[in-house]
Design a protein around this motif. Structure first.
Motif: not given
Lengths: 78, 247
Positions: B85-90, B128-132
């Protein structure tokens, strides 16, 4: 209005009190069914019990969901 | 997975049906979680959405059991979803043996529950990530590129689903929309508790009954949940009681 259903900023009301947890919501449901009260009342009862017992609300909530703590005078009642 | 084409066809038909009917975000994501679970069996899948305070909350999952939901929930402190979530990376193919030092509490809890490998995929909006999306496997076969792509697609579909409830014009509306989805979940958690107590069934069973009832009566899951909690809908209406074990 804290533990009602969908209207309003439900999340806002609970956030600062650190009781926005899955177990707390589920336990609220159990207590609604056991006592026949509103979700607001059920949550108050849960928090009151935790306060009296000096235990975290989430811990008490888990016991309710597990069935080891009941609020209606059944086995394991408070 | 063997018949991937069939899985894809069935999944998209089902999702399309849900999107055009009376849309309910938790029902939609529960369906999606089940489909993701089939893709990577045996695994558990959770959709986490950040609230306005930046805390990840469970919006839907492949199982309703408290222990699994709490395993997703604890990733507010540490864990693949927290990082994702913080990095928006898988984050893919993490063997839980290898990350115990990085995430001691999460690894311990996950392994206690029999999981061996974890993945987290970002639910992205405008970069940006809104969740995961969290996937927990009880085996340690790594997922391949195609499966990873499908999982990211599922995460993107989940984002679209969450945003479908209202049109978005500004960031303020977006925040409201996300909170609305989370409020839906609260009503459903409460209703699960009511039904588990009244019918003596486990949490997966009562959730399944609510979904079936909502579908059979052409109603939104959240409305059914609200009525269960207020008592407007009698628990009996959701079928016979059992002597199942909970939670």
């Amino acid at each position: 209005m804290q533990a009602g259903a969908v209207e309003g900023s439900l999340a806002d009301g609970l956030d600062g009190l650190a009781i926005h947890r899955v177990a707390v919501h589920q336990a609220t449901g159990f207590i609604v069914a056991q006592l026949g009260v509103s979700p607001e009342q059920a949550l108050l009862r849960l928090r009151a019990h935790a306060f009296v017992e000096a235990r975290p609300v989430n811990e008490v909530a888990r016991q309710v969901v597990d069935g080891t703590l009941r609020f209606d005078g059944g086995e394991g009642a408070t | 997975m063997d018949n991937r084409e069939l899985w894809l066809a069935q999944t998209f038909v089902e999702l399309a049906d849900t999107l055009v009917d009376d849309f309910d975000v938790v029902d939609f994501l529960s369906l999606l979680a089940g489909r993701c679970q089939e893709l990577l069996a045996p695994s558990e899948v959770g959709f986490m959405l950040a609230d306005h305070g930046g805390k990840l909350r469970v919006l839907a999952a492949s199982s309703e059991r408290l222990r699994l939901l709490e395993l997703f929930e604890l990733q507010n402190e540490e864990g693949p979803c927290f990082d994702c979530y913080r990095t928006s990376e898988p984050i893919l193919n993490l063997s839980l043996d290898a990350v115990a030092r990085r995430w001691p509490r999460f690894t311990n809890e996950a392994r206690t529950r029999g999981f061996a490998m974890a993945h987290a995929l970002p639910m992205r909006l405008r970069g940006r990530a809104i969740g995961a999306v969290n996937v927990l496997q009880d085996h340690d076969n790594p997922i391949e590129e195609l499966e990873a792509t499908l999982m990211q697609t599922m995460a993107d579909v989940a984002t679209i689903g969450i945003l479908q409830e209202r049109a978005i014009r500004q960031a303020a509306l977006l925040a409201e929309q996300l909170e609305g989805a989370l409020n839906t979940r609260i009503a459903i958690e409460q209703a699960k508790g009511v039904l588990a107590e009244r019918l003596g069934l486990d949490l997966d069973e009562v959730f399944g009954r609510m979904r079936r009832y909502a579908r059979d009566h052409n109603r939104r899951l959240v409305d059914v949940a609200q009525e269960v909690v207020t008592g407007a809908l009698a628990s009996d209406a959701l079928g016979p009681s059992g002597s199942g074990t909970r939670p």
